[in-house]
Design an enzyme around this catalytic site. Structure first.
Site, PDB file in Angstrom:
ATOM      1  CB  CYS A 141      -1.296  -0.009   1.129  1.00 38.31           C
ATOM      2  SG  CYS A 141      -2.252  -1.354   1.970  1.00 38.31           S
ATOM      3  CG  ASP A 186      -6.581  -1.398  -4.537  1.00 34.04           C
ATOM      4  OD1 ASP A 186      -6.945  -0.768  -4.444  1.00 34.04           O
ATOM      5  OD2 ASP A 186      -6.205  -2.341  -4.142  1.00 34.04           O
ATOM      6  CG  HIS A 218      -5.879  -0.711  -1.088  1.00 37.77           C
ATOM      7  ND1 HIS A 218      -4.927  -1.009  -2.262  1.00 37.77           N
ATOM      8  CD2 HIS A 218      -5.359  -0.651  -0.248  1.00 37.77           C
ATOM      9  CE1 HIS A 218      -4.227   0.211  -1.588  1.00 37.77           C
ATOM     10  NE2 HIS A 218      -4.473  -0.035  -0.409  1.00 37.77           N
TER      11      HIS A 218
END
Length: 258
Positions: A141, A186, A218
């Protein structure tokens, strides 16, 4: 942008069970780190991995992944790119993510590239001081941007999962192999961003890999709900993807141990 800026989905996750086995240390006498070291007879010599975490920083889940990388022969250092200011899983509903990103929790500790870059560079130098001649990096991330961004600082091989706010110019500037794990759902790294990233990587010309995992969102590769079979499988396969990528492009060997 090759991926969108972070959003609410970057702050949601499940804490995984397990007992971390690495050790804490200070990097450059300033920043916190977590070091996972393989048994001497199993360690890949002359290589190491820099772990650039998500917005939860050095926490249970990232430590367990670092330990798994060490179990596969890779000395792994998690560097605290958040400088002691991670987001908590139980953060309040009115939490201002963008304010945290640009100013920090106290208004004096931003998490912008100007603040993060020196910490990443210190982590790379720490691994080199421990004997690493080649550096791999993993980024989840928030951390994905800084893997892509820091080939220029000494990263030789990269792996990122569901990366956030990577600039196209940063992706165009990589100088070595890059592997990506992507989630089907996502908003940060949606289909159009994946396809654009693929176009860029084709033009750049270095070895690359993009794996898309269905049924996950995500953050799945580091903080999914392991009680859901499909999520657990995707997380484990994303980890195998990372190890096999490093085995091929960093250490030149094959195999992955969960």
């Amino acid at each position: 942008m090759a991926s969108n800026p972070p959003g609410k989905c970057c702050t949601v996750g499940v804490r995984h069970e397990g007992q971390p086995t690495g050790k804490s240390l200070k990097v450059a006498s300033k920043w916190d780190g977590y070091l996972a070291v393989p048994p001497a007879d199993k360690e890949h010599k002359d290589v190491a991995i820099l772990f650039i975490p998500d917005v939860f920083g050095i926490w249970q889940n990232s430590q367990l992944i670092a330990d798994q990388l060490a179990a596969n022969g890779y000395r792994t250092l998690i560097i605290d790119v958040l400088n002691g200011d991670p987001i908590e899983l139980d953060m309040p509903k009115n939490f201002d993510f963008m304010k945290w990103l640009t100013q920090g929790s106290d208004g004096k500790n931003p998490h912008t590239k100007e603040a993060v870059d020196p910490i990443v560079e210190a982590g790379i130098q720490e691994l080199k001081s421990q004997g690493a001649k080649k550096i791999g990096a993993v980024g989840y991330c928030f951390g994905g941007k800084y893997v892509v961004r820091h080939y220029k600082s000494g990263i030789d091989v990269g792996y990122v999962a569901h990366p956030s706010f990577v600039d196209e110019e940063e992706l165009e500037a990589i100088t070595g192999p890059l592997s990506i794990s992507a989630a089907e759902t996502d908003s940060i790294f949606p289909a159009e961003k994946r396809h654009k990233s693929e176009e860029i990587l084709q033009k750049v010309g270095h070895p690359y890999q993009i794996n898309l995992f269905s049924g996950v969102t995500h953050g799945f590769a580091v903080r999914c709900d392991l009680s859901i079979r499909a999520h657990r499988w995707a997380k484990e396969q994303a980890f195998v993807q990372a190890v096999q990528w490093f085995d091929e492009h960093l250490a030149g060997e094959a195999g992955a141990k969960l």
